[in-house]
Design a protein around this motif. Structure first.
Motif, mmCIF file in Angstrom:
data_model
loop_
_atom_site.group_PDB
_atom_site.id
_atom_site.type_symbol
_atom_site.label_atom_id
_atom_site.label_comp_id
_atom_site.label_asym_id
_atom_site.label_seq_id
_atom_site.Cartn_x
_atom_site.Cartn_y
_atom_site.Cartn_z
ATOM 1 N N LEU A 29 0.601 -1.174 0.021
ATOM 2 C CA LEU A 29 -0.082 -0.019 -0.148
ATOM 3 C C LEU A 29 1.012 1.182 0.061
ATOM 4 O O LEU A 29 0.576 2.453 -0.786
ATOM 5 C CB LEU A 29 -1.061 0.112 1.282
ATOM 6 C CG LEU A 29 -2.089 -1.034 1.078
ATOM 7 C CD1 LEU A 29 -2.865 -1.101 2.450
ATOM 8 C CD2 LEU A 29 -3.193 -0.742 0.096
ATOM 9 N N LEU A 84 -6.761 0.074 -1.926
ATOM 10 C CA LEU A 84 -6.433 0.472 -3.187
ATOM 11 C C LEU A 84 -7.595 1.079 -3.846
ATOM 12 O O LEU A 84 -7.582 2.132 -4.273
ATOM 13 C CB LEU A 84 -5.889 -0.551 -3.940
ATOM 14 C CG LEU A 84 -4.543 -1.174 -3.699
ATOM 15 C CD1 LEU A 84 -3.932 -2.120 -4.275
ATOM 16 C CD2 LEU A 84 -3.338 0.228 -3.663
ATOM 17 N N VAL A 90 -6.231 -5.226 1.173
ATOM 18 C CA VAL A 90 -5.401 -4.565 0.263
ATOM 19 C C VAL A 90 -6.027 -4.000 -0.737
ATOM 20 O O VAL A 90 -5.997 -2.630 -1.107
ATOM 21 C CB VAL A 90 -4.080 -5.062 -0.057
ATOM 22 C CG1 VAL A 90 -3.408 -4.334 -1.024
ATOM 23 C CG2 VAL A 90 -3.242 -5.569 1.277
#
Length: 230
Positions: A39, A68, A64
Motif C-alpha cells: 500500500l 486500493l 489491500v
C-alpha cells in the motif's frame, strides 16, 4: 513506454522468480512482501498495475484491494490459491481486474498483465470517445466490428487486435515490441515480419489513399493518426 509493476507477494522465492521474469520482459518491477508495504509503494504513484497475492502475513490481499479501490483505480491482478473460487468471486466483487491461480506460469502472468493494461488503455481512450468514434472510424467493441465512414471493414481477429491497441494510444507511438505482445501475445523475434504484414494489411483496408493514417515511427514502432474528424 516501460510499464511499472508492483508485485506484492510474501513468498520470497516466488516473488524473486516472478520479478526476474517480468524484468526480463521489459517491465520495471517494484516488490513488497507485506500488504502494508504494498500500500505504501502504491501510494507513491509510480505503478501502472499491481500483482497482488491474497494470502499475506499482515493483512489479507482482499483488504489491500479494498484500500486500493478507496484511493485509486490501479488495475489489480490477484494471485489466488488454485481452486479457491470464493476468493476469486470476492476479489471481483471488490474490484479486481483479473486473477491467476498459484503456482502460476510466468508467461501466463505476462499475458494477463498485457491484456489488462490494454483493456485499461482502451477504456481511457473510450472515455474521451464514449461513442467509439475516432474521426471517420467507428468501433463497436462488443461486436468487434469496425466501420470506416460507416462502411464495415473486413478485418481478421489479429488485425482487429492490432488496430485496437493503436486506437487506445492514438496520437502516441506504440513500440513494436509492445504492439506484438499486446496484440499477438508473444515477443517480437529477430527478423519476424508478422507484425509488419498485419500493419500493411490494415493500411490497405483503411484506405491506400491515406497511408499516413498508421504512421511508421522509424526505429520505434507505429502511431495511429485520427483523420476525418467531424
Amino acid at each position: 513506454m516501460q510499464n511499472r509493476v508492483l508485485l506484492v507477494e510474501d513468498d520470497d522465492e516466488l516473488r524473486m522468480l516472478l520479478a526476474r521474469y517480468l524484468g526480463g520482459q521489459g517491465f520495471e518491477v517494484r516488490e513488497a512482501a507485506t500488504g502494508g508495504d504494498g500500500l505504501a509503494l502504491a501510494a507513491e504513484g509510480l505503478t501502472d498495475i499491481v500483482v497482488l497475492d491474497i494470502m499475506l502475513p499482515d493483512v489479507s490481499g482482499l483488504e489491500v484491494l479494498r484500500k486500493l479501490r478507496g484511493r485509486n483505480h490501479l488495475p489489480v491482478i490477484l494471485l489466488t490459491a488454485r481452486g479457491d473460487e470464493t476468493d476469486r468471486i470476492v476479489g471481483f466483487e471488490v474490484g479486481a481486474d483479473d486473477y491467476i491461480p498459484k503456482p502460476c506460469n510466468p508467461r501466463e502472468l505476462v499475458a494477463r498483465i498485457h491484456a489488462v493494461l490494454r483493456r485499461v488503455a482502451w477504456d481511457h481512450q473510450a472515455e474521451a470517445s464514449p461513442d467509439g468514434v475516432f474521426g471517420d472510424l467507428r468501433v463497436e467493441q462488443d461486436q468487434r466490428r469496425v466501420f470506416l465512414r460507416e462502411q464495415p471493414l473486413d478485418l481478421t481477429a489479429t488485425e482487429y487486435e492490432v488496430l485496437q491497441v493503436l486506437l487506445a494510444h492514438a496520437g502516441s507511438a506504440v513500440r513494436k515490441t509492445d504492439l506484438m505482445q499486446w496484440a499477438l501475445g508473444r515477443r517480437l523475434a529477430a527478423h519476424d515480419r508478422t507484425l509488419d504484414m498485419h500493419i500493411s494489411n490494415l493500411r490497405r483496408k483503411l484506405g491506400p489513399e491515406d497511408p499516413s493514417r498508421i504512421e511508421t515511427i522509424r526505429g520505434l514502432g507505429y502511431s495511429y493518426r485520427i483523420t476525418g474528424v467531424r
